[in-house]
Design an enzyme around this catalytic site. Structure first.
Site, PDB file in Angstrom:
ATOM      1  N   CYS A  26       0.893   3.052   3.339  1.00 58.85           N
ATOM      2  CA  CYS A  26       1.731   2.403   4.354  1.00 58.85           C
ATOM      3  C   CYS A  26       3.206   2.687   4.083  1.00 58.85           C
ATOM      4  O   CYS A  26       4.000   2.870   5.015  1.00 58.85           O
ATOM      5  CB  CYS A  26       1.480   0.897   4.366  1.00 58.85           C
ATOM      6  SG  CYS A  26      -0.221   0.448   4.788  1.00 58.85           S
TER       7      CYS A  26
ATOM      8  N   CYS B 190       0.843  -1.203   0.000  1.00 58.74           N
ATOM      9  CA  CYS B 190       0.000   0.000   0.000  1.00 58.74           C
ATOM     10  C   CYS B 190       0.878   1.253   0.000  1.00 58.74           C
ATOM     11  O   CYS B 190       1.779   1.381   0.832  1.00 58.74           O
ATOM     12  CB  CYS B 190      -0.900  -0.008   1.229  1.00 58.74           C
ATOM     13  SG  CYS B 190      -1.799   1.534   1.488  1.00 58.74           S
TER      14      CYS B 190
END
Length: 219
Positions: free
Chosen positions: A77, A74
């Site tokens: 992230c 992600c």
């Protein structure tokens, strides 16, 4: 007239739904972890012959900053990982290690995450760091203005990613004191891209009291 009324009603209902989706009304409230809960979590190293150990090993002597990664691929992230990694020089000065845990290891996802994260990474197969009560954000996340703001922020920062792996269980960041000092900071992601403030992490890390050899011997 009737069709106009139905259309206006549907539009009004959609507007109310959108408004509610952007409040915290439908967000599941995080359950605070206890030191005892975190200490007993089983983690695995990511070597060819993995070693299983109790999570308390990570912070027993010098405390630790630990990121529970929602999904390594992600881009949000990866952005938070880079933010935490920017603190590494100051954490090193304090003698506080930086770690991350992931809930799965698929393909080269962890390897591809490592350029963004400057600490050691471990596997939490039972997803205990994402509890005690696991919280998920499903498709409601995509109608939240805060999430879209986070998307644009990360994209503008040059971060990119993929859709590999489970990404609905929300993550977080912990600053753990040494020994039995306790949890000094617990940030639970409330929506996709809800990052911890680096300054808060550093403030908490400065409160860590490293264990002396005599204290370790008493234990």
């Amino acid at each position: 007239m009737g069709m106009w009324s139905i259309g206006a009603g549907a539009l009004g209902a959609a507007a109310v739904a959108l408004l509610l989706a952007n409040t915290d009304v439908f967000l599941s409230k995080p359950q605070q972890a206890t030191l005892e809960y975190l200490e007993e979590i089983d983690l695995k190293t990511l070597e060819k012959e993995p070693r299983t150990f109790k999570a308390k090993e990570l912070w027993e002597k010098n405390g630790a900053v630990i990121m529970a990664v929602r999904r390594p691929g992600c881009f949000l992230c990866r952005e938070e990982a880079a933010d935490l990694s920017s603190l590494k020089p100051k954490l090193d000065e304090l003698g506080v290690p930086l770690y991350a845990v992931v809930k799965e290891q698929i393909k080269t996802e962890v390897k591809d995450f490592q350029p963004y994260f400057k600490g050691e990474i471990f596997l939490d197969e039972k997803k205990r760091f994402y509890g005690p009560q696991r919280r998920k954000m499903m498709f409601m996340g995509f109608v939240r203005l805060g999430v879209w703001n986070n998307f644009f922020r990360a994209r503008n920062g040059g971060f990119s990613g993929n859709l590999e792996g489970e990404g609905f269980i929300l993550g977080g960041v912990f600053v753990m004191g040494s020994g039995k000092q306790g949890i000094l900071l617990e940030h639970r992601e409330k929506e996709f891209g809800d990052k911890v403030k680096p300054v808060s992490v550093l403030e908490a890390a400065r409160k860590i009291k490293p264990q002396t050899s005599s204290a370790s011997e008493k234990k």
